[in-house]
Motif scaffolding. Structure first.
Motif, PDB file in Angstrom:
ATOM      1  N   SER A  40       0.828  -1.227   0.000  1.00 54.04           N
ATOM      2  CA  SER A  40       0.000   0.000   0.000  1.00 54.04           C
ATOM      3  C   SER A  40       0.852   1.263   0.000  1.00 54.04           C
ATOM      4  CB  SER A  40      -0.958   0.028   1.207  1.00 54.04           C
ATOM      5  OG  SER A  40      -1.881  -1.036   1.124  1.00 54.04           O
ATOM      6  N   GLN A 298      -6.952  -0.715  -3.731  1.00 49.58           N
ATOM      7  CA  GLN A 298      -7.965   0.284  -3.425  1.00 49.58           C
ATOM      8  C   GLN A 298      -9.253  -0.372  -2.932  1.00 49.58           C
ATOM      9  OE1 GLN A 298      -7.511   3.781  -3.608  1.00 49.58           O
ATOM     10  NE2 GLN A 298      -5.413   3.038  -3.712  1.00 49.58           N
ATOM     11  N   SER A 301      -8.836  -1.676   0.575  1.00 48.46           N
ATOM     12  CA  SER A 301      -8.768  -0.590   1.551  1.00 48.46           C
ATOM     13  C   SER A 301     -10.140  -0.022   1.864  1.00 48.46           C
ATOM     14  CB  SER A 301      -7.868   0.539   1.029  1.00 48.46           C
ATOM     15  OG  SER A 301      -6.559   0.073   0.819  1.00 48.46           O
ATOM     16  N   SER A 302     -11.034  -0.094   0.875  1.00 45.38           N
ATOM     17  CA  SER A 302     -12.360   0.486   1.045  1.00 45.38           C
ATOM     18  C   SER A 302     -13.336  -0.438   1.761  1.00 45.38           C
ATOM     19  CB  SER A 302     -12.959   0.879  -0.311  1.00 45.38           C
ATOM     20  OG  SER A 302     -13.151  -0.270  -1.123  1.00 45.38           O
TER      21      SER A 302
END
Length: 303
Positions: A40, A298, A301-302
């Motif tokens: 990340s 992404q 992470s969401s």
């Protein structure tokens, strides 16, 4: 009716081959994308330095190839050879060495903080590049160019980029590099279709010379399929995230390449465009594959 000679600006564009430099940039994109997915994080300064170094090192290789080919006479009819355009063979040779030194200096600057193993890996890539065309080896004349291209632009380059980002190696990055190595080797493979007569005259046994254009054209869909299979199969075994399946969209430029070569393989003036279609496939497969790793990070992470 006599064909008009190519315009000078077109000859210079053909000689400098700007689209070809995607083969230098894509290992940096892919290696950085895999590192981003696993950590990340991304060091943009390192990625930009590596990208500029890769372009300079590929410029060295391209200039040297023109110089070394001029010494064998294989490029005598190649109007867009830089040696033929400038008439300054040794000037190009020393410009090539300056480009290599600058490129390696940038790699050394990265290695100073990230680990000197990076410089060692890139030096091996440079050695493979020299073995391809440089005397006394000229392994490209023995039909081994694609086998040298695969590790240099695939596993070695991607692993070096990943290491520059993380300070370690990754089996995922290594697996991911296989697809890129194959697609980059296809660019070199397709660049031989239009120069069979010149290769034969110079004693160069390229894969196209050995196979013949028809058999080589028949082999191309299998090679493109293998490129995509090395992405799809690891996805099924959860080596790559599901988002990387977006790379399979590149089946469309692969299909365009295969159809074009199948119908024009025996027409040198026409089939010369195949190397640019191969670059198109290499670019989109590599870019979409890299985008898949970024999207996967992404999405995770969401959640």
């Amino acid at each position: 009716m006599q064909t008009a000679p190519p315009r000078p600006n077109k000859l210079w564009l053909a000689a400098l081959k700007p689209p070809m430099y995607s083969v230098a940039i894509m290992p940096i994109v892919l290696g950085s994308a895999v590192a981003y997915w696993e950590t990340s994080q991304i060091n943009w300064a390192t990625a930009v330095r590596f990208g500029l170094a890769a372009v300079l090192i590929l410029l060295w290789e391209n200039l040297c190839n023109d110089v070394f080919d001029a010494s064998t006479g294989i490029d005598r009819q190649k109007h867009h050879s830089l040696v033929n355009l400038t008439g300054h063979r040794w000037l190009l040779f020393w410009l090539a060495q300056a480009s290599l030194i600058l490129g390696l200096a940038l790699i050394a600057a990265i290695a100073q903080t990230q680990g000197w193993l990076i410089l060692g890996i890139i030096l091996v890539c440079c050695l493979l590049g020299y073995l391809y065309q440089g005397p006394p080896f000229r392994l490209g004349y023995r039909g081994l160019g694609e086998f040298l291209c695969f590790p240099a632009f695939g596993p070695l380059a991607v692993s070096a980029v990943y290491f520059s980002q993380t300070g370690s190696f990754s089996s995922t990055a290594l697996w991911a590099s296989i697809s890129l190595g194959i697609s980059t080797s296809l660019v070199l493979f397709c660049s031989h279709f239009h120069q069979v007569d010149d290769d034969l005259a110079a004693g160069k046994k390229s894969p196209i010379v050995r196979l013949g254009t028809r058999r080589a054209a028949q082999l191309l869909p299998w090679a493109c399929g293998l490129t995509l299979a090395t992405i799809a199969i690891p996805i099924l075994f959860q080596v790559f995230p599901w988002a990387t399946a977006i790379a399979l969209i590149s089946i469309f430029p692969a299909r365009s390449l295969c159809r074009f070569v199948r119908t024009s393989h025996s027409q040198p003036a026409v089939v010369s465009r195949s190397k640019f279609l191969a670059i198109h496939f290499q670019f989109w497969s590599g870019l979409l594959f890299s985008l898949g790793f970024v999207l996967a990070d992404q999405l995770s992470s969401s959640l």
